[in-house]
Scaffold this active site. Structure first.
Site, short mmCIF file in Angstrom:
data_model
loop_
_atom_site.label_atom_id
_atom_site.label_comp_id
_atom_site.label_asym_id
_atom_site.label_seq_id
_atom_site.Cartn_x
_atom_site.Cartn_y
_atom_site.Cartn_z
N LYS A 208 0.85 -1.19 0.00
CA LYS A 208 0.00 0.00 0.00
C LYS A 208 0.88 1.24 0.00
O LYS A 208 1.49 1.58 1.01
CB LYS A 208 -0.90 0.03 1.24
CG LYS A 208 -2.03 1.03 1.08
CD LYS A 208 -2.43 1.73 2.36
CE LYS A 208 -1.53 2.86 2.76
NZ LYS A 208 -1.50 4.03 1.86
N CYS A 318 13.91 10.83 5.83
CA CYS A 318 14.01 10.47 7.24
C CYS A 318 15.46 10.60 7.72
O CYS A 318 15.70 10.82 8.89
CB CYS A 318 13.52 9.05 7.44
SG CYS A 318 14.32 7.90 6.31
N GLU A 415 11.02 16.58 13.62
CA GLU A 415 11.49 16.26 12.27
C GLU A 415 10.98 17.37 11.33
O GLU A 415 9.77 17.57 11.21
CB GLU A 415 10.92 14.90 11.88
CG GLU A 415 11.49 14.34 10.62
CD GLU A 415 10.95 12.94 10.33
OE1 GLU A 415 9.81 12.64 10.71
OE2 GLU A 415 11.68 12.16 9.71
P1 NAP Z 1 2.73 8.58 7.47
O1 NAP Z 1 1.68 9.59 7.56
O2 NAP Z 1 3.06 7.79 8.68
O3 NAP Z 1 2.31 7.61 6.27
C1 NAP Z 1 3.12 6.54 5.84
C2 NAP Z 1 2.24 5.48 5.23
O4 NAP Z 1 1.36 4.98 6.23
C3 NAP Z 1 1.35 5.99 4.10
O5 NAP Z 1 1.20 4.96 3.15
C4 NAP Z 1 0.04 6.24 4.82
O6 NAP Z 1 -1.08 6.19 3.98
C5 NAP Z 1 0.02 5.09 5.79
N1 NAP Z 1 -0.84 5.30 6.94
C6 NAP Z 1 -1.16 6.45 7.55
N2 NAP Z 1 -2.01 6.20 8.59
C7 NAP Z 1 -2.21 4.86 8.61
C8 NAP Z 1 -2.98 3.99 9.43
N3 NAP Z 1 -3.72 4.45 10.44
N4 NAP Z 1 -2.97 2.67 9.15
C9 NAP Z 1 -2.24 2.18 8.13
N5 NAP Z 1 -1.49 2.95 7.32
C10 NAP Z 1 -1.46 4.28 7.57
O7 NAP Z 1 4.13 9.17 7.01
P2 NAP Z 1 4.39 10.12 5.76
O8 NAP Z 1 4.04 11.49 6.16
O9 NAP Z 1 3.78 9.55 4.54
O10 NAP Z 1 5.95 9.93 5.59
C11 NAP Z 1 6.86 10.68 6.28
C12 NAP Z 1 7.40 9.93 7.47
O11 NAP Z 1 8.02 8.72 7.03
C13 NAP Z 1 8.47 10.71 8.17
O12 NAP Z 1 8.31 10.65 9.55
C14 NAP Z 1 9.75 10.00 7.77
O13 NAP Z 1 10.79 10.14 8.66
C15 NAP Z 1 9.29 8.61 7.66
N6 NAP Z 1 10.21 7.84 6.82
C16 NAP Z 1 11.02 6.93 7.43
C17 NAP Z 1 11.93 6.21 6.68
C18 NAP Z 1 12.82 5.20 7.36
O14 NAP Z 1 13.32 4.34 6.65
N7 NAP Z 1 13.02 5.25 8.64
C19 NAP Z 1 12.01 6.39 5.31
C20 NAP Z 1 11.18 7.34 4.70
C21 NAP Z 1 10.27 8.05 5.49
P3 NAP Z 1 -1.77 7.56 3.45
O15 NAP Z 1 -0.80 8.14 2.51
O16 NAP Z 1 -2.98 7.10 2.79
O17 NAP Z 1 -2.01 8.41 4.66
#
Ligand code: NAP
Length: 512
Positions: A208, A318, A415
């Site tokens: 997803k 990240c 962040e």
């Molecule tokens: P996010 O809001 O947590 O969303 C990430 C993914 O999770 C998206 O596909 C999102 O879908 C889904 N999601 C959101 N709420 C959910 C729920 N309740 N149940 C299941 N899935 C859910 O994060 P983001 O804003 O997209 O990405 C940025 C974050 O990712 C930052 O904090 C960054 O640091 C982190 N990141 C970490 C790494 C690593 O390897 N450590 C790498 C890249 C990014 P939707 O888009 O439909 O909301």
């Protein structure tokens, strides 16, 4: 050879030298053709089909315009995807490792051949400049090459029991159907970094992608089909309501693993949901990387490393350097040089020639960055360049460097996920380490020093999963990527990456 990877093409000219086709230019009139050429439906059991909830829009963050619509999955669609992954599981697990590897290898080659098209698609949905998208495509493809090679190196163990009588045998088997949830910031690489090892290990998957950037994943799934991946082995669901759509999978005992990359808050929520089925987890979560510049650093290298660590992906990474801790004796020089480099970056739609910084992904992200900067300025930080949003369509923010940022400012504790570099100073190594570790996160850190003893000392004391020593990038498909503390657990890439998708089974052999 492709290394080094995953940086902007500006910083990684080797990529351009190795792949001359990357030099070719795609003109804007190709945008519609590329958008239309990608499937816009769900992929379930090898069939592209509509979503039960209609469609959801995909936006161009550089203009705010709708690029296209993709299928919007219902919870029942997600369950159908898990049905397909479960049904395909045994045959895929029994497929010869060499054959699994060859499929990944063919997908790697196709992605490299189509770098320009895939890069344009990525730039349209995510906003980063084309040169950066090209680098991500290569980085993403490299995970498939790496794991195509790992597929044939899944080993067990045979040993004599300590009592000398019995024998111990271990084997490693695929964990089973996996749910892979990916974020928007690296629309292809976050998918290949999970699907590569999962498929190599013999697992089937439901993936997803983030709703802002579904197109790269849809293109990737089609490429895997072309490469010969059997129906049902990879299923794709796109959704406007991630929580509702994936919730039934987390309580379904047929699902054996969740690999999630995203924010720490959502990671915590998923962990609590997954506790009901004791689901195996990998959590790649948020970061707050410190960037340390010691008085003995090569300052030219430190400035170049800082530009890369901060501005790669527009700061939406990240691993992005979130705060710069610089020794007081070199802080003014470092800050001024960094501000000159960052302030000169060309901002614009990622498809325009020469653009080095695209928009933020959406209005919410841009507003959050603006708030953090306003708060820092209110508390006395000094703007050295930038500091404001860019008026007009799209979600642009000026490349920004702030000096004299007081400790405790939100900009240092949260962040940022944007093109903002806060600089503060330290006077001793101990002070630098205390500041670096003063965060709940523990993903990446960067350190610039020419003193080898200090480098080892500080590397051992930093509370992070990864450290860039005299370099502004840590990502590499051959290395274990991941964090500690609130940045999560589990590793992606390297030999460790495939272990996340394997169970160890032990057979006790009686020879008495
Ligand atoms: P996010 O809001 O947590 O969303 C990430 C993914 O999770 C998206 O596909 C999102 O879908 C889904 N999601 C959101 N709420 C959910 C729920 N309740 N149940 C299941 N899935 C859910 O994060 P983001 O804003 O997209 O990405 C940025 C974050 O990712 C930052 O904090 C960054 O640091 C982190 N990141 C970490 C790494 C690593 O390897 N450590 C790498 C890249 C990014 P939707 O888009 O439909 O909301």
């Amino acid at each position: 050879m492709l290394a080094p990877m995953a940086a902007s093409a500006r910083a990684m000219p080797a990529c351009l030298v190795t792949y001359p086709l990357l030099m070719s230019t795609i003109i804007a009139s190709d945008e519609r053709r590329i958008l239309d050429s990608v499937p816009h439906q769900l992929l379930i059991g090898g069939e592209w089909r509509e979503g039960e909830n209609g469609t959801l829009p995909v936006e161009d963050p550089a203009t705010g315009e709708i690029l296209c619509e993709v299928a919007d999955a219902s919870p029942a669609d997600a369950v159908a995807a898990l049905d397909a992954a479960t049904a395909a599981g045994p045959a895929w697990a029994a497929t010869a490792p060499r054959e699994r590897g060859e499929i990944l290898r063919r997908a790697f080659e196709t992605i490299i051949e189509r770098t320009d098209e895939l890069a344009l698609l990525m730039t349209l949905e995510m906003g980063k400049p084309l040169a950066e998208s090209r680098s991500e495509i290569i980085y993403a493809a490299e995970f498939l090459r790496w794991f195509s090679e790992e597929a044939v190196r899944i080993e067990g163990r045979y040993s004599v029991s300590p009592n000398g009588i019995g024998r111990l045998m271990t084997m490693r088997q695929p964990v089973g159907p996996c749910l892979l949830i990916t974020p928007w910031n690296f629309p292809l690489a976050m998918g290949t970094r999970k699907a590569g090892p999962a498929l190599a290990a013999g697992c089937t998957v439901v993936i997803k992608p983030a709703q802002q950037t579904p197109l790269s994943t849809l293109a990737f799934a089609e490429i895997l089909q072309e490469a010969g991946l059997p129906d049902g082995v990879m299923n794709v669901i796109t959704s406007s309501n991630a929580g509702a759509t994936t919730e039934p999978l987390l309580s379904d005992q047929r699902l054996r693993k969740l690999s999630f990359t995203g924010s720490t808050g959502v990671g915590r929520l998923l962990m609590s949901q997954a506790s009901q089925t004791l689901l195996r987890l990998s959590m790649e979560l948020g970061g707050n990387a410190p960037f340390l510049v010691f008085e003995d650093a090569d300052l030219d290298a430190a400035v170049e490393g800082a530009v890369l660590a901060k501005m790669r992906n527009g700061g939406e990474a990240c691993t992005a350097a979130n705060r710069f801790h610089v020794h007081e004796s070199v802080a003014v020089d470092f800050s001024e040089r960094l501000a000159r480099r960052i302030g000169a970056m060309k901002v614009g739609r990622g498809t325009e020639p020469g653009v080095e910084l695209g928009p933020l992904v959406d209005a919410k992200q841009r507003d959050k960055v603006a708030e953090l900067v306003a708060d820092a300025l209110d508390r006395g930080a000094k703007p050295l360049t930038g500091g404001a949003r860019v008026d007009g369509p799209g979600y642009f923010f000026q490349p920004t460097v702030l000096g004299e940022v007081p400790a405790g400012t939100q900009l240092l504790t949260e962040e940022i996920f944007g093109p903002v570099a806060p600089v503060s100073t330290f006077s001793t190594e101990e002070e630098a380490l205390t500041a670096a570790n003063a965060t709940e996160y523990g993903l990446a850190a960067y350190m610039f020093t020419t003193n080898v003893k200090r480098a080892i000392r500080v590397a051992e004391a930093l509370e992070t999963g990864m450290i860039g020593l005299n370099q502004g990038i840590v990502s590499n498909p051959a290395a274990p990527f991941g964090g500690i503390k609130q940045s999560g657990f589990g590793r992606e890439g390297g030999p460790e990456g495939i272990a996340e998708y394997l169970e160890t089974k032990y057979v006790a052999i009686n020879l008495d």
